[in-house]
Design an enzyme around this catalytic site. Structure first.
Site, PDB file in Angstrom:
ATOM      1  N   CYS A  42       0.680  -1.057   0.018  1.00 27.24           N
ATOM      2  CA  CYS A  42       0.198  -0.046   0.181  1.00 27.24           C
ATOM      3  C   CYS A  42       0.845   1.293  -0.061  1.00 27.24           C
ATOM      4  CB  CYS A  42      -1.001   0.056   1.021  1.00 27.24           C
ATOM      5  SG  CYS A  42      -0.296  -0.315   2.740  1.00 27.24           S
ATOM      6  N   HIS A  67      -2.531   0.919   7.175  1.00 33.40           N
ATOM      7  CA  HIS A  67      -2.712   0.958   5.842  1.00 33.40           C
ATOM      8  C   HIS A  67      -2.614   2.031   5.334  1.00 33.40           C
ATOM      9  CE1 HIS A  67      -4.554   0.214   1.562  1.00 33.40           C
ATOM     10  NE2 HIS A  67      -5.384   1.068   1.836  1.00 33.40           N
ATOM     11  N   ASP A  72      -7.253   5.747  -2.087  1.00 34.10           N
ATOM     12  CA  ASP A  72      -6.928   4.719  -1.456  1.00 34.10           C
ATOM     13  C   ASP A  72      -7.012   3.290  -2.476  1.00 34.10           C
ATOM     14  OD1 ASP A  72      -7.112   2.215   0.182  1.00 34.10           O
ATOM     15  OD2 ASP A  72      -8.757   3.162   1.702  1.00 34.10           O
TER      16      ASP A  72
END
Length: 182
Positions: free
Chosen positions: A18, A130, A145
């Site tokens: 991520c 994250h 995202d």
């Protein structure tokens, strides 16, 4: 894609990469950073680690700044990567709330916002964090995202502030990515 609509670059989540996706989403380009780039940064941080003498045998697999197989890079890798691109990271003081962030800045100092949000999966048995990028692109703030199927366009800065206040309350860290002064 509709004619005249802004094209937004958006990388999707893969394993625990991520941070890689957040950086490429921030810079709006494929392979601005690669897995190899971030692994090299993390390896250099490992070599320079002043606590290397206290590493355990597990540190060979679960390195201090990343997991070589799945990613899972830490804040030190983020800062070093951004410094390579002449960006500065400012850790937002959560006590001030989102209202203290200049989302409407006219001087283009704020490039974007990188968030580190707590994540719980499998009924809370799996806890992790994250990386998420927010970026202002052609008049709109977007949530990029990598877990989302597509970028989310906020309707206005008030919605961005409400979103940030909510995730700060939930334990997120807010990192402001600043362009160097011109």
């Amino acid at each position: 894609m509709e004619e005249g609509k802004t094209k937004i670059y958006h990388e999707r989540q893969r394993l625990q990469f991520c941070l890689l996706h957040s950086l490429n989403n921030l810079f709006q380009g494929k392979d601005v950073f690669t897995k190899s780039d971030l692994n090299s940064i993390a390896e250099k941080l490992d070599v320079d680690d002043p606590n290397k003498g206290s590493w355990t045998p597990m540190s060979i697999v679960f390195k201090p700044h990343h997991n070589e197989i799945t990613g899972n890079y830490d804040i030190n890798v983020l800062i070093a990567a951004l410094e390579q691109k002449s960006k500065t990271v400012v850790w937002h003081d959560r006590r001030n709330g989102a209202s203290s962030i200049d989302l409407d800045g006219t001087d283009d100092r704020l490039m974007g916002i990188v968030l580190n949000v707590p994540v719980r999966k499998f009924s809370g048995l799996w806890r992790s964090r994250h990386w998420v990028t927010l970026r202002y692109i052609q008049g709109f703030w977007y949530n990029l995202d990598s877990d989302f199927a597509a970028p989310y366009a906020f309707k206005d800065t008030q919605e961005v502030r409400e979103f940030l206040d909510g995730i700060i309350t939930a334990g997120a860290e807010v990192l402001l990515v600043m362009n160097d002064k011109k």
